[in-house]
Design an enzyme around this catalytic site. Structure first.
Site, PDB file in Angstrom:
ATOM      1  N   CYS A 107     -18.120  71.511  23.064  1.00  0.00           N
ATOM      2  CA  CYS A 107     -16.771  71.270  23.570  1.00  0.00           C
ATOM      3  C   CYS A 107     -15.710  71.938  22.700  1.00  0.00           C
ATOM      4  CB  CYS A 107     -16.460  69.786  23.685  1.00  0.00           C
ATOM      5  SG  CYS A 107     -17.646  68.861  24.659  1.00  0.00           S
ATOM      6  N   ARG A 132     -17.882  77.291  23.227  1.00  0.00           N
ATOM      7  CA  ARG A 132     -18.226  75.958  22.740  1.00  0.00           C
ATOM      8  C   ARG A 132     -18.605  75.005  23.875  1.00  0.00           C
ATOM      9  NH1 ARG A 132     -16.453  75.059  17.422  1.00  0.00           N
ATOM     10  NH2 ARG A 132     -16.722  72.852  17.778  1.00  0.00           N
ATOM     11  N   TRP A 137     -18.906  70.732  27.300  1.00  0.00           N
ATOM     12  CA  TRP A 137     -20.355  70.876  27.374  1.00  0.00           C
ATOM     13  C   TRP A 137     -20.902  69.470  27.532  1.00  0.00           C
ATOM     14  CZ3 TRP A 137     -24.899  69.536  24.817  1.00  0.00           C
ATOM     15  CH2 TRP A 137     -26.020  70.338  25.069  1.00  0.00           C
ATOM     16  N   ASN A 147     -13.855  65.754  21.211  1.00  0.00           N
ATOM     17  CA  ASN A 147     -15.115  66.415  20.889  1.00  0.00           C
ATOM     18  C   ASN A 147     -15.891  65.485  19.967  1.00  0.00           C
ATOM     19  OD1 ASN A 147     -17.161  68.270  20.511  1.00  0.00           O
ATOM     20  ND2 ASN A 147     -16.072  69.441  18.954  1.00  0.00           N
ATOM     21  N   GLY A 148     -17.194  65.312  20.238  1.00  0.00           N
ATOM     22  CA  GLY A 148     -18.019  64.409  19.447  1.00  0.00           C
ATOM     23  C   GLY A 148     -18.661  63.356  20.327  1.00  0.00           C
ATOM     24  N   GLU A 189     -37.540  84.263  15.596  1.00  0.00           N
ATOM     25  CA  GLU A 189     -36.158  84.551  15.980  1.00  0.00           C
ATOM     26  C   GLU A 189     -36.101  85.503  17.174  1.00  0.00           C
ATOM     27  OE1 GLU A 189     -31.949  84.770  16.045  1.00  0.00           O
ATOM     28  OE2 GLU A 189     -33.435  83.271  15.468  1.00  0.00           O
ATOM     29  N   LYS A 197     -34.284  84.613  20.744  1.00  0.00           N
ATOM     30  CA  LYS A 197     -33.231  85.430  21.349  1.00  0.00           C
ATOM     31  C   LYS A 197     -33.535  85.692  22.818  1.00  0.00           C
ATOM     32  CE  LYS A 197     -30.240  85.365  18.904  1.00  0.00           C
ATOM     33  NZ  LYS A 197     -30.852  84.223  18.439  1.00  0.00           N
ATOM     34  N   GLU A 224     -33.282  82.442  24.960  1.00  0.00           N
ATOM     35  CA  GLU A 224     -31.907  81.930  25.025  1.00  0.00           C
ATOM     36  C   GLU A 224     -31.101  82.598  26.133  1.00  0.00           C
ATOM     37  OE1 GLU A 224     -30.053  80.584  20.784  1.00  0.00           O
ATOM     38  OE2 GLU A 224     -30.636  82.689  20.944  1.00  0.00           O
ATOM     39  N   HIS A 273     -57.495  80.822  17.850  1.00  0.00           N
ATOM     40  CA  HIS A 273     -57.623  79.368  17.779  1.00  0.00           C
ATOM     41  C   HIS A 273     -56.990  78.685  18.984  1.00  0.00           C
ATOM     42  CE1 HIS A 273     -59.367  79.530  13.789  1.00  0.00           C
ATOM     43  NE2 HIS A 273     -58.398  80.364  13.435  1.00  0.00           N
ATOM     44  N   LYS A 281     -22.265  76.834  21.357  1.00  0.00           N
ATOM     45  CA  LYS A 281     -22.317  77.530  20.076  1.00  0.00           C
ATOM     46  C   LYS A 281     -22.483  76.577  18.902  1.00  0.00           C
ATOM     47  CE  LYS A 281     -21.968  81.244  17.549  1.00  0.00           C
ATOM     48  NZ  LYS A 281     -23.051  82.237  17.583  1.00  0.00           N
TER      49      LYS A 281
END
Length: 608
Positions: A2, A27, A75, A101-102, A481, A485, A488, A504, A603
């Site tokens: 947010c 955000r 968000w 926000n939170g 990573e 990417k 995502e 395995h 983000k």
């Protein structure tokens, strides 16, 4: 999670609110809204979806008149994306409007109490309790009301509040969530990130947890949690506003990929002096380091992958046992930490909720703590014993690129610093290693020249539903990573495996046409990885191999090749990740997806 903006000034508020929200859209972007106070009434406008919809609805703010207002891009955490759940939320009596926000952790109990008193809720959010509580306890004195209500809220919050009885006063309050105040001649503003403020002013104030502020067009007054007036120092935004603009690139992600040479250079060059690493204002001394018998690196997501690189390099150079932990697991598993433990936490934003909680847990248990963060004055930076800033500059795309690369660069510097302090390497060896570190930006530039080739390669994966990355040692850490990417931003299922683990169980998933991307730049183990490539190739895999220039042994067993410049084996992460940032970008590009704002992601993860 947010984004919040707020404005009080001499101009129309809506234009700033919408512009600020657009800069904060990374955000949160499933709904948005603004509330502007004009002629004694709130004009609240909300939309589901992106900020552009809100701009269209309000004709770029021209239909919303007033000189004070608040805005929010969401968000979703509590409740689906909808007009009802979008912020701002208002009290039943229409006196207060709030953005948040939170997470208000005790909102269920507060909500039930308010409902029992006849208050009607229109949303599923935790935020809506705040304006209703303000209305309940308001006695004409906004300061005492705010003190009362803030003391009742458990969890995390950054709040922007406006009240009809105070038609030019913007209220800001903070606890465990980012909130910044910007001061200028014609307006005073709030935002959850400096990117929304930088175009208006370079003068900012950071609120500490528990503090709140009253802003008018003429100034700002600050208070502690007991409502005592306090003085606050003014900080300066040091980066240029153009850093938060696309600069001719189609997407922020590609711009930030190409900014990596500069960002890495900013991170390392000023800290390498006379063949040694110098960290300013470091409380961890060489003497204290000799007493450390264990290092924990704690992080989430890409920062965790940077920590994986750090583990390999620190253990190799400094010979200290090093474990990498997911912050969300570390904080809940009763870790074995004491005064002989060093805890390094990594977070781009410096506000990651799980990482901050893990940091506080480590401190409680006696550990010395170091944070590796990008944002000056962030909660994690302020809570740490020591902080190493990455100096990456603002990163707007949700999928990190330069944030990760600068975190990895800090890991190299810290490993060299430890090796010097502990005497585990000769001075000449450390100097040679650091000279190689200084060469990274130039070598990244070489990798970036492969952009067009990678764009063509990416076309072949547009219809892929699943693929695999394999590697050993540092190649494996980078595979994690690279895989993240791709998933995502392209929404392709992708997994990374230590190549030695194929037999395995994982090799059962390899069949004709399945793509396997092999990372094999860690020279000591290229023969082993080549054997693993042969195993998947024999089962019909389409193989893409990344290795260092001149290592042509893989060409016979691979369908496509990617080469990076030669470099010290401990530094391959900085070069090897670049092709897969570009590759992932172009897979998403060819699929026509929203690269900078992938679905369901935000983000800065400031809630659990």
């Amino acid at each position: 999670m947010c984004g919040i903006v707020g404005f009080t000034g001499k101009n129309n508020a809506a234009a700033f609110l919408l512009d600020g929200l657009q800069k904060l859209e990374y955000r949160g972007y499933d709904s948005a809204g603004i509330a502007v106070l004009g002629d004694g009434n709130f004009d609240i406008q909300k939309t589901v979806g992106r900020i552009k919809s809100l701009k269209d609805k309000t004709e770029n703010g021209n239909t919303v008149i007033g000189n004070i207002g608040i805005g929010h891009t969401r968000w979703a955490t509590h409740g689906v994306p909808s007009i009802e759940n979008a912020h701002p939320h208002s009290s039943e009596n229409g006196l207060f409007a709030v953005v948040h926000n939170g997470i208000i952790e005790n909102y269920v109990a507060l909500k039930e109490e308010l409902k029992s008193e006849g208050v009607k809720f229109v949303s599923e959010t935790d935020t809506e309790v705040v304006p209703h509580l303000l209305a309940k306890y308001y006695n004409g004195d906004i300061k005492s009301t705010l003190k009362k209500v803030l003391s009742m809220l458990e969890g995390s919050f950054a709040l922007g509040i406006i009240c009809k009885d105070y038609p030019d006063t913007l209220i800001a309050a903070k606890k465990f969530s980012p909130l910044i105040i910007g001061l200028s001649k014609n307006s005073n503003i709030i935002a959850s990130d400096v990117t929304a403020i930088a175009s208006v002013t370079k003068d900012i104030v950071y609120l500490e947890d528990g503090e709140f502020a009253f802003l008018t067009p003429n100034g700002a007054t600050f208070f502690d949690s007991d409502a005592n007036e306090i003085n606050k120092s003014i900080s300066k935004i040091t980066w240029d506003v153009s850093a938060a603009e696309k600069g001719g690139f189609e997407h922020f992600m590609m711009k930030e990929i190409f900014e990596q040479p500069k960002s890495v250079s900013q991170t390392v060059n000023g800290r390498i002096k006379n063949g040694n690493v110098v960290f300013e204002d470091f409380k961890l001394t060489a003497e204290k380091l000799t007493l450390i018998n264990k290092i924990f690196i704690v992080a989430c997501g890409s920062a965790y992958h940077a920590g994986m690189v750090g583990k390999y390099v620190i253990e190799d150079m400094a010979r200290i046992p090093c474990d990498v932990e997911l912050a969300s697991e570390f904080r809940y598993r009763n870790p074995i930490v004491d005064e002989k433990t060093l805890t390094i936490v990594i977070s781009q934003s410096g506000e990651t909720a799980d990482t901050l909680a893990a940091l506080n847990e480590a401190k409680r248990l006696g550990s010395h703590t170091i944070s590796v963060v990008n944002v000056v004055g962030s909660s994690i930076a302020k809570a740490s014993d020591d902080v190493i800033y990455t100096w990456a500059g603002p990163e707007i795309a949700v999928a990190t690129t330069k944030g990760y690369s600068t975190q990895v660069a800090v890991m190299y510097l810290f490993a060299a610093w430890c090796a010097k302090a502990l005497g585990t390497m000769k001075d000449s060896e450390i100097a040679d290693f650091l000279q190689e570190v200084k060469s990274i930006p130039e070598k990244i530039e070489e990798v970036l020249l492969q952009k067009d080739k990678l764009k063509e390669m990416a076309k072949k994966q547009v219809n892929t539903s699943s693929l695999f990355f394999i590697g050993r040692n540092l190649d494996y850490a980078i595979s994690l990573e690279a895989s993240l990417k791709l998933k995502e931003i392209s929404y392709i299922h992708s997994e990374a495996y230590a190549a030695g683990e194929l037999k395995h169980g994982t090799i059962s998933l390899i069949e004709d046409g399945v793509t396997v991307i092999a990372l094999s730049c860690y020279k000591d183990l290229t023969d082993k990885t080549l054997s693993n490539i042969k195993e998947v190739k024999a089962r019909g895999a389409f193989v893409i191999t990344c290795t260092q220039n001149g290592d042509t042994d893989f060409e016979k067993e691979s369908d496509e090749m990617i080469y990076i410049p030669k470099i010290d084996k401990r530094l391959i992460a900085s070069l090897e990740v670049i092709p897969f940032q570009i590759y992932s970008y172009y897979v998403s590009y060819h699929k026509g997806l929203d690269i900078d704002k992938p679905r369901n992601l935000a983000k800065s993860v400031t809630v659990e």
